[in-house]
Design a protein around this motif. Sequence first.
Motif, mmCIF file in Angstrom:
data_model
loop_
_atom_site.group_PDB
_atom_site.id
_atom_site.type_symbol
_atom_site.label_atom_id
_atom_site.label_comp_id
_atom_site.label_asym_id
_atom_site.label_seq_id
_atom_site.Cartn_x
_atom_site.Cartn_y
_atom_site.Cartn_z
ATOM 1 N N LEU A 1 0.831 -1.207 0.000
ATOM 2 C CA LEU A 1 0.000 0.000 0.000
ATOM 3 C C LEU A 1 0.864 1.256 0.000
ATOM 4 O O LEU A 1 0.545 2.236 -0.681
ATOM 5 C CB LEU A 1 -0.928 -0.002 1.219
ATOM 6 C CG LEU A 1 -2.066 -1.029 1.188
ATOM 7 C CD1 LEU A 1 -2.742 -1.117 2.557
ATOM 8 C CD2 LEU A 1 -3.090 -0.683 0.113
ATOM 9 N N ILE A 2 1.956 1.236 0.758
ATOM 10 C CA ILE A 2 2.863 2.384 0.795
ATOM 11 C C ILE A 2 3.494 2.606 -0.575
ATOM 12 O O ILE A 2 3.635 3.741 -1.044
ATOM 13 C CB ILE A 2 3.954 2.170 1.868
ATOM 14 C CG1 ILE A 2 3.332 2.221 3.265
ATOM 15 C CG2 ILE A 2 5.058 3.210 1.740
ATOM 16 C CD1 ILE A 2 4.289 1.829 4.386
ATOM 17 N N LYS A 3 3.850 1.509 -1.244
ATOM 18 C CA LYS A 3 4.460 1.606 -2.571
ATOM 19 C C LYS A 3 3.508 2.239 -3.587
ATOM 20 O O LYS A 3 3.945 2.908 -4.532
ATOM 21 C CB LYS A 3 4.876 0.205 -3.037
ATOM 22 C CG LYS A 3 5.696 0.210 -4.321
ATOM 23 C CD LYS A 3 6.238 -1.173 -4.629
ATOM 24 C CE LYS A 3 5.133 -2.122 -5.048
ATOM 25 N NZ LYS A 3 5.667 -3.438 -5.469
ATOM 26 N N ASN A 4 2.198 2.045 -3.384
ATOM 27 C CA ASN A 4 1.201 2.556 -4.328
ATOM 28 C C ASN A 4 0.502 3.823 -3.839
ATOM 29 O O ASN A 4 -0.530 4.210 -4.370
ATOM 30 C CB ASN A 4 0.138 1.480 -4.589
ATOM 31 C CG ASN A 4 0.679 0.312 -5.375
ATOM 32 O OD1 ASN A 4 0.906 0.384 -6.577
ATOM 33 N ND2 ASN A 4 0.908 -0.795 -4.684
ATOM 34 N N ARG A 5 1.073 4.495 -2.822
ATOM 35 C CA ARG A 5 0.390 5.638 -2.220
ATOM 36 C C ARG A 5 0.224 6.823 -3.165
ATOM 37 O O ARG A 5 -0.613 7.705 -2.928
ATOM 38 C CB ARG A 5 1.109 6.088 -0.952
ATOM 39 C CG ARG A 5 2.506 6.642 -1.154
ATOM 40 C CD ARG A 5 3.150 6.931 0.201
ATOM 41 N NE ARG A 5 4.466 7.555 0.099
ATOM 42 C CZ ARG A 5 5.603 6.894 -0.069
ATOM 43 N NH1 ARG A 5 5.564 5.563 -0.162
ATOM 44 N NH2 ARG A 5 6.757 7.524 -0.141
ATOM 45 N N SER A 6 0.992 6.865 -4.240
ATOM 46 C CA SER A 6 0.871 7.976 -5.197
ATOM 47 C C SER A 6 -0.415 7.895 -6.019
ATOM 48 O O SER A 6 -0.744 8.836 -6.740
ATOM 49 C CB SER A 6 2.079 7.981 -6.140
ATOM 50 O OG SER A 6 2.146 6.758 -6.871
ATOM 51 N N MET B 1 -11.611 -4.953 3.844
ATOM 52 C CA MET B 1 -12.301 -4.838 2.562
ATOM 53 C C MET B 1 -11.749 -3.649 1.771
ATOM 54 O O MET B 1 -11.452 -3.765 0.578
ATOM 55 C CB MET B 1 -13.802 -4.652 2.783
ATOM 56 C CG MET B 1 -14.645 -4.631 1.515
ATOM 57 S SD MET B 1 -16.281 -3.883 1.753
ATOM 58 C CE MET B 1 -16.846 -4.661 3.255
ATOM 59 N N PHE B 2 -11.608 -2.528 2.446
ATOM 60 C CA PHE B 2 -11.092 -1.330 1.796
ATOM 61 C C PHE B 2 -9.651 -1.542 1.336
ATOM 62 O O PHE B 2 -9.262 -1.129 0.244
ATOM 63 C CB PHE B 2 -11.180 -0.152 2.771
ATOM 64 C CG PHE B 2 -10.979 1.185 2.135
ATOM 65 C CD1 PHE B 2 -11.613 1.523 0.951
ATOM 66 C CD2 PHE B 2 -10.152 2.129 2.720
ATOM 67 C CE1 PHE B 2 -11.430 2.759 0.365
ATOM 68 C CE2 PHE B 2 -9.959 3.367 2.145
ATOM 69 C CZ PHE B 2 -10.598 3.689 0.955
ATOM 70 N N ALA B 3 -8.846 -2.208 2.178
ATOM 71 C CA ALA B 3 -7.459 -2.503 1.809
ATOM 72 C C ALA B 3 -7.394 -3.399 0.573
ATOM 73 O O ALA B 3 -6.577 -3.177 -0.332
ATOM 74 C CB ALA B 3 -6.741 -3.173 2.982
ATOM 75 N N GLY B 4 -8.270 -4.418 0.513
ATOM 76 C CA GLY B 4 -8.311 -5.305 -0.655
ATOM 77 C C GLY B 4 -8.698 -4.563 -1.926
ATOM 78 O O GLY B 4 -8.140 -4.820 -2.996
ATOM 79 N N CYS B 5 -9.642 -3.645 -1.788
ATOM 80 C CA CYS B 5 -10.049 -2.838 -2.941
ATOM 81 C C CYS B 5 -8.869 -2.039 -3.495
ATOM 82 O O CYS B 5 -8.633 -2.001 -4.710
ATOM 83 C CB CYS B 5 -11.175 -1.874 -2.559
ATOM 84 S SG CYS B 5 -12.757 -2.665 -2.206
ATOM 85 N N LEU B 6 -8.115 -1.394 -2.610
ATOM 86 C CA LEU B 6 -6.996 -0.555 -3.046
ATOM 87 C C LEU B 6 -5.839 -1.393 -3.587
ATOM 88 O O LEU B 6 -5.143 -0.971 -4.517
ATOM 89 C CB LEU B 6 -6.519 0.315 -1.883
ATOM 90 C CG LEU B 6 -7.532 1.351 -1.370
ATOM 91 C CD1 LEU B 6 -6.921 2.175 -0.238
ATOM 92 C CD2 LEU B 6 -8.006 2.263 -2.485
ATOM 93 N N LEU B 7 -5.633 -2.581 -3.024
ATOM 94 C CA LEU B 7 -4.562 -3.456 -3.522
ATOM 95 C C LEU B 7 -4.828 -3.908 -4.958
ATOM 96 O O LEU B 7 -3.906 -4.037 -5.765
ATOM 97 C CB LEU B 7 -4.420 -4.685 -2.621
ATOM 98 C CG LEU B 7 -3.651 -4.520 -1.311
ATOM 99 C CD1 LEU B 7 -3.754 -5.789 -0.488
ATOM 100 C CD2 LEU B 7 -2.195 -4.182 -1.576
ATOM 101 N N GLY B 8 -6.092 -4.176 -5.268
ATOM 102 C CA GLY B 8 -6.443 -4.657 -6.605
ATOM 103 C C GLY B 8 -6.722 -3.563 -7.610
ATOM 104 O O GLY B 8 -7.017 -3.841 -8.773
ATOM 105 N N ASN B 9 -6.602 -2.317 -7.179
ATOM 106 C CA ASN B 9 -6.948 -1.180 -8.027
ATOM 107 C C ASN B 9 -5.777 -0.804 -8.934
ATOM 108 O O ASN B 9 -5.009 0.118 -8.636
ATOM 109 C CB ASN B 9 -7.351 0.009 -7.151
ATOM 110 C CG ASN B 9 -7.933 1.146 -7.966
ATOM 111 O OD1 ASN B 9 -8.496 0.947 -9.032
ATOM 112 N ND2 ASN B 9 -7.782 2.360 -7.465
#
Length: 461
Positions: A387-392, A428-436
């Motif tokens: 998640l940190i890697k994709n924070r941008s 659930m929210f974390a999974g959504c952002l990981l797959g986005n």
Amino acid sequence: MLMNNRNVGLILPRFLTIIGLITLSFFIVELPVHGFLSTYLGTFVSNPEILKGIKDIPNYLLFLIYSIFLLLNFKQIKSLLKDKVILLMMLYLAFVVLISVTRQYYTGGLATLIGFLFDTRYVVIAFNAYILFRFGDFDRQWFLYVFTRVLLIEAAILVILGFLQVYVLPRDFLTQFGYVKYETIAPYIEYKEGNGILRAYATTRGPNEYGAFMVFAFAISMAVKRRPIRRFLMAFLLLGILLSGSRAALIASIISFCTYLAYKYGSKVLFKRKVIFGAFVTILLIITILFASYKIPAIRLTIFHSDSSSSSLVEGSTEKHVFLAMEGIEYATSNLLGCGVGCAGPASRFSSEALISESYVVQIAQELGLIGLIIWVAMQVTLIAELIKNRSKGEYYFSIISSFYGITFIALVLHIWTDELVALTWWMFAGCLLGNEEYRNLLLRKMREKRKHNKKATRIA
């Protein structure tokens, strides 16, 4: 540019996407009131415990459906097998299943089943959300927008209900809905039993769970673009945290706020005058509160949950937390293989001996042993690193990252990941952002536009 399935890769069939969206939407709407609904509806059935777990069925069914779909398309999901977060999730779930099957003799069938639900359902919903966002054909940004807005509205309503519960409604108001202390949920909870000062929890299971959910909503509110609305929501949700009387939630909100600023603005935020002044005021406030706690009973009760009759500030609730945590650590270190799923934490109340350590991290060590704890920690670390890697990619990533640190602190001092509202909503929210994935989103958006154009051209022709 011509878009086709080969360009995009594997895509969930339309009906599987719809099922996934309906399932996630159900949890978003139902979880904040699940404690109230399961308690009230439990008055109409002979076995009310069934109602507490019945809402988990759609989650596990969706997991089964998506797993079968992926296995049937195994050749097209090689990239998924390279995802460390997903692999660690599968390893963790497999390990929990193994421990549940091999060590249920020590805890009993019911405790093992409930413990299995507590330890796996949040990982399962994260996997479901990930697969839906990774392979589903729908407007992800719209779903995330609705998700966050509904969550903030629900949190605001809970703050209002919490205020009414503490200051307006009769303290035994919830008794008429099946709330019974030691049997379902207590109709009211005081800072210290018998002192008459109430803590808010509205339709959730308790003040600490209520406060932890407010921490998550507080982190989401920091991503709201309009400054006046953002400031109002942050202040309003902070009021909810204060109403809960949860010290862990209050500290977690400070941690979340600081980490949000740190990840968004970097080290330069440390040298801003407002930040320096704010840090000075905060330190001064903490010192003032510590001294005032010795003289003002209300402050002492609110912060330390002890009264003037106690010999020290930490006597009572704080002392009990520390004692149970240390006792749990001692038990875990003497049983490195674990005592089995459901042998510790809230689920252990359904076994022959309840092991309550007041810490979800210690609970995992007690249940799954050293190996299980290592896998669980590795899954958490890998998840937040991704998640940190994709924070941008957007503001929501800063919210989920900052709330992770806050709720992780709560997990050190409470069994917070066993609460369905906090655990399922956050993961659930974390999974959504990981797959986005932005590239797939762009391709799928162009495919949808092309289909609409073709339909329009067909109608004109």
